[in-house]
Design a protein around this motif. Structure first.
Motif, PDB file in Angstrom:
ATOM      1  N   VAL A 617       4.264   2.206   4.189  1.00  0.00           N
ATOM      2  CA  VAL A 617       3.671   3.447   4.832  1.00  0.00           C
ATOM      3  C   VAL A 617       3.954   4.702   3.962  1.00  0.00           C
ATOM      4  N   ASP A 618       2.966   5.216   3.312  1.00  0.00           N
ATOM      5  CA  ASP A 618       3.174   6.587   2.315  1.00  0.00           C
ATOM      6  C   ASP A 618       2.408   7.603   2.736  1.00  0.00           C
ATOM      7  N   PHE A 619       2.554   8.333   1.910  1.00  0.00           N
ATOM      8  CA  PHE A 619       1.840   9.956   2.443  1.00  0.00           C
ATOM      9  C   PHE A 619       0.492   9.898   2.797  1.00  0.00           C
ATOM     10  N   GLU A 620      -0.160   9.112   2.105  1.00  0.00           N
ATOM     11  CA  GLU A 620      -1.536   8.884   2.413  1.00  0.00           C
ATOM     12  C   GLU A 620      -1.986   8.375   3.547  1.00  0.00           C
ATOM     13  N   SER A 621      -0.999   7.402   4.068  1.00  0.00           N
ATOM     14  CA  SER A 621      -1.028   6.972   5.441  1.00  0.00           C
ATOM     15  C   SER A 621      -1.003   7.966   6.524  1.00  0.00           C
ATOM     16  N   LEU A 622      -0.601   9.077   6.330  1.00  0.00           N
ATOM     17  CA  LEU A 622      -0.225  10.061   7.388  1.00  0.00           C
ATOM     18  C   LEU A 622      -1.682  10.921   7.284  1.00  0.00           C
ATOM     19  N   VAL A 623      -2.409  10.737   6.286  1.00  0.00           N
ATOM     20  CA  VAL A 623      -3.547  11.611   6.318  1.00  0.00           C
ATOM     21  C   VAL A 623      -4.692  10.794   6.509  1.00  0.00           C
ATOM     22  N   ASP A 624      -4.915   9.491   6.001  1.00  0.00           N
ATOM     23  CA  ASP A 624      -6.168   8.899   6.327  1.00  0.00           C
ATOM     24  C   ASP A 624      -5.675   7.612   7.210  1.00  0.00           C
ATOM     25  N   GLY A 625      -4.735   7.371   7.661  1.00  0.00           N
ATOM     26  CA  GLY A 625      -4.192   6.064   8.538  1.00  0.00           C
ATOM     27  C   GLY A 625      -4.619   4.859   7.783  1.00  0.00           C
ATOM     28  N   THR A 626      -4.454   4.937   6.443  1.00  0.00           N
ATOM     29  CA  THR A 626      -4.429   3.655   5.480  1.00  0.00           C
ATOM     30  C   THR A 626      -3.055   3.311   5.115  1.00  0.00           C
ATOM     31  N   VAL A 627      -2.721   1.919   4.783  1.00  0.00           N
ATOM     32  CA  VAL A 627      -1.424   1.448   4.274  1.00  0.00           C
ATOM     33  C   VAL A 627      -1.584   0.672   3.162  1.00  0.00           C
ATOM     34  N   THR A 628      -0.860   0.508   2.353  1.00  0.00           N
ATOM     35  CA  THR A 628      -0.763  -0.890   1.255  1.00  0.00           C
ATOM     36  C   THR A 628      -0.147  -2.075   1.912  1.00  0.00           C
ATOM     37  N   LEU A 629      -0.719  -3.289   1.554  1.00  0.00           N
ATOM     38  CA  LEU A 629      -0.066  -4.623   1.890  1.00  0.00           C
ATOM     39  C   LEU A 629       0.351  -5.119   0.556  1.00  0.00           C
ATOM     40  N   ARG A 630       1.365  -5.633   0.284  1.00  0.00           N
ATOM     41  CA  ARG A 630       1.779  -6.243  -1.060  1.00  0.00           C
ATOM     42  C   ARG A 630       1.973  -7.772  -0.653  1.00  0.00           C
ATOM     43  N   GLU A 631       1.648  -8.647  -1.486  1.00  0.00           N
ATOM     44  CA  GLU A 631       1.631  -9.864  -1.478  1.00  0.00           C
ATOM     45  C   GLU A 631       2.920 -10.196  -2.418  1.00  0.00           C
ATOM     46  N   ARG A 632       3.878 -11.212  -1.998  1.00  0.00           N
ATOM     47  CA  ARG A 632       5.055 -11.395  -2.736  1.00  0.00           C
ATOM     48  C   ARG A 632       4.866 -12.034  -3.959  1.00  0.00           C
ATOM     49  N   ASP A 633       4.189 -13.211  -3.916  1.00  0.00           N
ATOM     50  CA  ASP A 633       4.225 -13.994  -5.360  1.00  0.00           C
ATOM     51  C   ASP A 633       3.546 -13.192  -6.592  1.00  0.00           C
ATOM     52  N   SER A 634       2.317 -12.654  -6.303  1.00  0.00           N
ATOM     53  CA  SER A 634       1.697 -11.904  -7.380  1.00  0.00           C
ATOM     54  C   SER A 634       2.068 -10.418  -7.434  1.00  0.00           C
ATOM     55  N   MET A 635       2.901  -9.926  -6.523  1.00  0.00           N
ATOM     56  CA  MET A 635       3.021  -8.466  -6.496  1.00  0.00           C
ATOM     57  C   MET A 635       1.960  -7.574  -6.504  1.00  0.00           C
ATOM     58  N   GLN A 636       0.631  -8.120  -6.044  1.00  0.00           N
ATOM     59  CA  GLN A 636      -0.589  -7.323  -6.111  1.00  0.00           C
ATOM     60  C   GLN A 636      -0.511  -6.640  -4.473  1.00  0.00           C
ATOM     61  N   GLN A 637      -1.067  -5.382  -4.600  1.00  0.00           N
ATOM     62  CA  GLN A 637      -1.246  -4.689  -3.448  1.00  0.00           C
ATOM     63  C   GLN A 637      -2.652  -4.336  -3.110  1.00  0.00           C
ATOM     64  N   ILE A 638      -3.007  -4.182  -1.950  1.00  0.00           N
ATOM     65  CA  ILE A 638      -4.218  -3.721  -1.402  1.00  0.00           C
ATOM     66  C   ILE A 638      -4.122  -2.613  -0.470  1.00  0.00           C
ATOM     67  N   ARG A 639      -5.110  -1.821  -0.291  1.00  0.00           N
ATOM     68  CA  ARG A 639      -4.895  -0.791   0.720  1.00  0.00           C
ATOM     69  C   ARG A 639      -6.255  -1.115   1.888  1.00  0.00           C
ATOM     70  N   LEU A 640      -5.557  -0.826   3.196  1.00  0.00           N
ATOM     71  CA  LEU A 640      -6.473  -1.171   4.173  1.00  0.00           C
ATOM     72  C   LEU A 640      -6.060  -0.183   5.408  1.00  0.00           C
ATOM     73  N   PRO A 641      -7.008   0.063   6.344  1.00  0.00           N
ATOM     74  CA  PRO A 641      -6.559   0.647   7.488  1.00  0.00           C
ATOM     75  C   PRO A 641      -5.418  -0.032   8.334  1.00  0.00           C
ATOM     76  N   LYS A 642      -4.618   0.686   8.870  1.00  0.00           N
ATOM     77  CA  LYS A 642      -3.496   0.221   9.343  1.00  0.00           C
ATOM     78  C   LYS A 642      -3.787  -0.724  10.597  1.00  0.00           C
ATOM     79  N   ASP A 643      -4.832  -0.538  11.231  1.00  0.00           N
ATOM     80  CA  ASP A 643      -5.181  -1.051  12.533  1.00  0.00           C
ATOM     81  C   ASP A 643      -5.529  -2.692  12.109  1.00  0.00           C
ATOM     82  N   GLU A 644      -5.962  -2.644  10.705  1.00  0.00           N
ATOM     83  CA  GLU A 644      -6.445  -4.201  10.259  1.00  0.00           C
ATOM     84  C   GLU A 644      -5.378  -5.157   9.659  1.00  0.00           C
ATOM     85  N   VAL A 645      -4.085  -4.268   9.566  1.00  0.00           N
ATOM     86  CA  VAL A 645      -2.798  -5.177   9.152  1.00  0.00           C
ATOM     87  C   VAL A 645      -2.502  -6.279   9.917  1.00  0.00           C
ATOM     88  N   THR A 646      -2.649  -6.419  11.294  1.00  0.00           N
ATOM     89  CA  THR A 646      -1.937  -7.379  12.159  1.00  0.00           C
ATOM     90  C   THR A 646      -2.991  -8.787  12.180  1.00  0.00           C
TER      91      THR A 646
END
Length: 708
Positions: A617-646
C-alpha cells in the motif's frame, strides 16, 4: 558431456554390484550361514563401497552443492523446526514444529485428504494411539521391533550392544596403529558381524574386548529391546499396551464394520492420518528418523483375483521414474516408463498398485516437490515380506541422499487373515455373481470320534477350518494331496490324519463367492515429506546469497499473502487492515508487517517464510485505490485495484491462474533499486511499464516511466 556420462555409467554399474552384494549378505544372515562366509561377503561389499566413493571423489558431483549451514540457520531462526524441551537440554528424536511448519504441515494434510480421501471416496477413521498387546502380537510387531541392548548396572542407562562392540573395536585399532595386518583383520571380521551375533556371543565378545559401562563396571547381559513404547492400560497395571508403531492396525481390526459402512461393496479404501511412535535407539538426520511422527496410511481392500482399478485409464499415460529390482541388480539405472507399460510388462504387479503410485507422484508434484528428485524403488526379494506380492518405495532425494518417504505394498491377504485367525472372526467379503457359476468343491465327511479324541475342545475349530477350505477345491487340494501322500497334513496349526476326514471332489452351483480381501497399502511418512519439501523449496537469491527464500507453492505456503504499508499513517494502515481482513475472510492466512523497517527488508522477511505474494500500500493507493502485488520468485510487481487483490490471490492459491497470465491482464510496474530497496525484476519487453515506482530512504512514490 561424454566424459560425465561415462563416469556416471561406471558409478551406476558399481552401485548395482553393491545392491547385489548387499542382498547376498542379507540372505546369508537370514539363512544362518557360517561366520567365514558372511565375513567374506561383507568384505566384498566394503570394497565395492570404497570403489564407488573413489569414483565420486575423482569426478565430483554435477549437482549444485546444498548450503546446509544457511538452510539449518533459516529453519531454526524462522522457527520452522526447533528441538523439543530445548531449555531443559532437549531430547534426541523429538522436535517441535513452529508456526510456519505447523501451517505447512496442515496444508499438506489438507491436500492429502482432498487428493486421496475425498477424490477416491475413501472411508476415513481416527483410531486410538494406545493399542493392546494382543493386537500387536497378532500383527507381529511385538516380536519384530527388537534390538539387543545392555545396561549400565549403576545408572540404568541402555546401549545398543552391537554398536558398543563396533565402537570398542574402532578404539582398539586407533590406539594400536602398529598392529599386524593379520590381527587387525581378525578384529575387523568380528566388527563386521556385530549385528549377526546371538545374545550369548555378544556378551562374550564385550567381555573379551573389556567393553565397560561409563560407570567402569561390566554391562549387564544383553537382552532384546522392543522399539515400541510400552505402557499399561488402566490403574491395575495388568493390561499391557503400546503406543502404536503404525496407524494401519486400527483399520484392519475394523474391516467388518467398514465393509458394512460401505454397504458390502468391494473394492473400497479406508484411510487414517495420525501419530505413530517408535523408540529409536539412535535418532538422527533431523526429521528423517524421530521417535514421534505423523503418518498417513491407506488400506485399499480388493479381490485378490481381480486387482484392476476402475480409474486406472486416467493415469495409464502418467510417466514415473522406476528403479526395478532387476535394474538395481543389473545396470544400476532407473527407467522412465508410463504406468500402462509398467503394468503390461509386469514390472508393476497390478493396476491398483500402479494407480496409487501414480496418484502419489501427482500429490508430490501438487505440493511442490521437485519431480527430478523423485523415484520409485522396487523392493528386492531379500527385502520383501514372504507374503507380499510387490512393494515400491517413493524415494525423495535430499542432502541425505535418497530417502524412503512413501511405501506402496501389495500385502496380499496377510493382515486380515492374521486377525481373523487370532480372533476367530471371519474377515470376508462377498462377490455377487451376475449368473450362477459351477465351482469345484470338496464334500467332507468327518470321523467325529477321532477328531474329538485328538483335539477335544478344539475339534470344532479344526472341522471349521477344513470346511472353509473345502468351499474351493483349489484351496483344499494341497491338504488332500498331503493326506494321500503322507497320511498327515497341517491345518491352522493342527495336525490331522487321513482317518479323521474323507472327501469327494464335486461341483456346486453358487450365486456368490466369499473371499478374504487383499490389501494394497500406500503408507506416507508425513514428517519425512515435510522435511524434503523444506529442502526442495530452499533457495538463495543469485544477486545476494545472504538472502534466503523458501519457494513454497501457494497452495501449501504457510501464509498466502503479505500486506505491507509504505507509510505508517492512519490512512495507509486502514487500507492495509481492510485488505488483510478481506484476504482472511476468504480463508487465506495473511501476514501484516507495519514495522518501520525498510521495504526491501520486509520483503526479505516474508521471502524467508515462503510467502508467495506481497501487497504494498503506497501513496498512490490513497489517491486511486490501487496497490502493487509482488510475486516472490520473479520479484515482479503488478498494479491493480485493491478490491481485486483477494479474488486474484485466491485464484493463484487454487491454481486457477498463473502469474504470467496475470501480467497480461494487469500493468507491470518496475521497482527501481532505491537506497534501501531491492533489485527489481525487469518488465517484459513485449509490454513496457507505463509507470515506475521509486524507493528512497524516506518514502516511496510513483512517476511516469521515461519514454524510449
Amino acid at each position: 558431456m561424454t566424459t560425465e556420462t561415462n563416469w556416471q555409467d561406471e558409478l551406476d554399474a558399481v552401485n548395482a554390484k553393491i545392491t547385489r552384494q548387499g542382498s547376498d549378505v542379507r540372505q546369508l544372515k537370514k539363512d544362518g550361514a557360517d561366520a567365514d562366509a558372511i565375513t567374506e561377503a561383507v568384505e566384498k561389499l566394503k570394497q565395492l563401497k570404497i570403489q564407488a566413493d573413489a569414483i565420486r571423489e575423482e569426478h565430483g558431483s554435477s549437482e549444485g552443492e546444498f548450503n546446509r549451514k544457511a538452510f539449518d540457520d533459516l529453519i531454526l531462526r524462522k522457527m520452522f523446526v526447533v528441538p523439543s524441551f530445548e531449555i531443559h537440554g532437549g531430547v534426541k528424536g523429538l522436535f517441535d514444529l513452529g508456526p510456519p511448519a505447523c501451517s505447512l504441515k496442515a496444508a499438506m494434510i489438507d491436500l492429502w485428504r482432498k487428493h486421496f480421501v475425498l477424490a477416491e471416496s475413501m472411508l476415513e477413521m481416527e483410531c486410538t494411539n494406545l493399542t493392546p498387546e494382543n493386537v500387536l502380537k497378532t500383527s507381529g510387531h511385538v516380536e519384530r521391533f527388537t534390538d539387543l541392548m545392555v545396561k549400565d548396572v549403576d545408572t540404568g542407562d541402555c546401549f545398543r550392544a552391537d554398536k558398543l562392540l563396533e565402537d570398542v573395536i574402532d578404539e582398539l585399532l586407533e590406539k594400536n596403529p602398529t598392529m599386524s595386518t593379520e590381527e587387525k583383520e581378525d578384529h575387523l571380521r568380528v566388527q563386521r558381524q556385530a549385528d549377526a551375533y546371538s545374545p550369548e556371543e555378544l556378551d562374550a565378545l564385550l567381555l573379551k574386548y573389556d567393553c565397560k559401562a561409563p560407570s567402569g563396571k561390566p554391562f549387564t547381559p544383553s537382552f532384546p529391546f522392543n522399539l515400541m513404547f510400552k505402557t499399561s492400560i488402566g490403574p491395575e497395571g495388568t493390561s499391557v499396551g503400546y503406543l502404536r508403531p503404525e496407524t494401519a492396525q486400527g483399520l484392519f481390526v475394523n474391516f467388518k464394520r467398514l465393509l458394512d459402512a460401505n454397504q458390502q461393496k468391494m473394492p473400497f479404501a479406508a484411510a487414517q492420518i495420525g501419530t505413530g511412535f517408535r523408540n529409536e535407539i539412535a535418532p538422527r538426520s533431523g526429521l528423517l528418523r524421530v521417535r514421534e511422527f505423523c503418518m498417513g496410511e491407506i488400506e485399499h481392500f480388493v479381490n485378490p483375483k481381480d486387482k484392476t482399478h476402475p480409474n486406472f485409464p486416467s493415469i495409464a499415460e502418467k510417466e514415473l521414474v522406476l528403479f526395478g529390482s532387476d535394474d538395481q541388480l543389473g545396470s544400476g539405472k532407473t527407467k522412465t516408463m508410463s504406468c500402462g507399460e509398467a503394468v503390461s510388462t509386469g514390472l508393476i504387479n497390478n493396476e491398483t498398485l500402479a494407480y496409487f503410485m501414480a496418484r502419489t507422484q501427482l500429490y508430490m508434484e501438487r505440493i511442490g516437490m521437485d519431480p527430478a528428485r523423485l523415484r520409485f524403488r522396487q523392493h528386492l526379494k531379500t527385502e520383501m515380506a514372504h507374503y507380499a506380492a510387490d512393494c515400491w518405495d517413493l524415494e525423495i532425494k535430499s542432502s541425505y541422499g535418497w530417502v524412503e518417504c512413501v511405501g506402496h505394498a501389495d500385502r496380499a491377504c496377510y493382515d486380515l487373515e492374521q486377525h481373523a485367525k487370532a480372533t476367530k472372526t471371519p474377515m470376508l467379503a462377498t462377490l455377487k455373481l451376475d449368473k450362477p457359476q459351477e465351482i469345484e468343491v470338496a464334500k467332507l465327511k468327518f470321523d467325529r470320534k477321532s477328531l474329538g479324541k485328538a483335539f477335544k475342545k478344539d475339534q470344532r475349530v479344526v472341522s471349521g477350518a477344513l470346511e472353509a477350505l473345502a468351499e474351493d477345491w483349489t484351496d483344499f487340494e494341497p491338504i488332500a494331496t498331503a493326506l494321500e501322500a503322507d497320511g498327515t497334513a497341517t491345518v491352522e496349526g493342527f495336525e490331522i490324519t487321513k482317518e479323521m476326514v474323507t472327501w469327494t471332489k464335486t461341483k456346486k452351483k453358487v450365486h456368490e463367492i466369499k473371499f478374504t480381501p487383499s490389501v494394497i497399502e500406500p503408507s506416507f511418512g508425513m514428517g519425512r515429506i515435510l522435511y524434503s519439501l523444506l529442502e526442495h523449496s530452499f533457495g538463495q537469491r543469485e544477486a545476494d546469497e545472504q538472502r534466503c527464500v523458501m519457494k513454497f507453492k501457494a497452495n501449501v505456503a504457510p501464509y498466502k499473502c503479505a500486506v505491507l504499508p509504505i507509510s505508517s499513517s492512519p490512512e495507509a494502515n486502514a487500507v492495509v487492515d481492510e485488505i488483510a481482513a478481506d484476504l482472511m475472510d476468504s480463508d487465506m492466512a495473511t501476514r501484516v508487517d507495519k514495522s518501520t523497517a525498510a521495504l526491501g527488508r520486509r520483503y526479505a522477511r516474508v521471502d524467508e517464510i515462503g510467502v508467495p505474494f506481497a501487497v504494498t500500500v503506497d501513496f498512490e493507493s490513497l489517491v486511486d485505490g490501487t496497490v502493487t502485488l509482488r510475486e516472490r520468485d520473479s520479484m515482479q510487481q503488478i498494479r491493480l485495484p485493491k478490491d481485486e487483490v483477494t479474488p486474484l490471490v485466491f485464484a493463484f492459491v487454487h491454481d486457477k491462474i498463473t502469474w504470467e497470465q496475470a501480467t497480461h491482464k494487469y500493468q507491470i510496474v518496475t521497482v527501481a533499486e532505491g537506497e534501501e530497496g531491492e533489485e527489481a525484476a525487469p518488465a517484459p519487453v513485449a509490454k513496457p511499464a507505463k509507470t515506475i515506482v521509486v524507493n528512497t530512504g524516506r518514502a516511496r512514490f510513483s512517476r511516469p516511466a521515461p519514454s524510449n
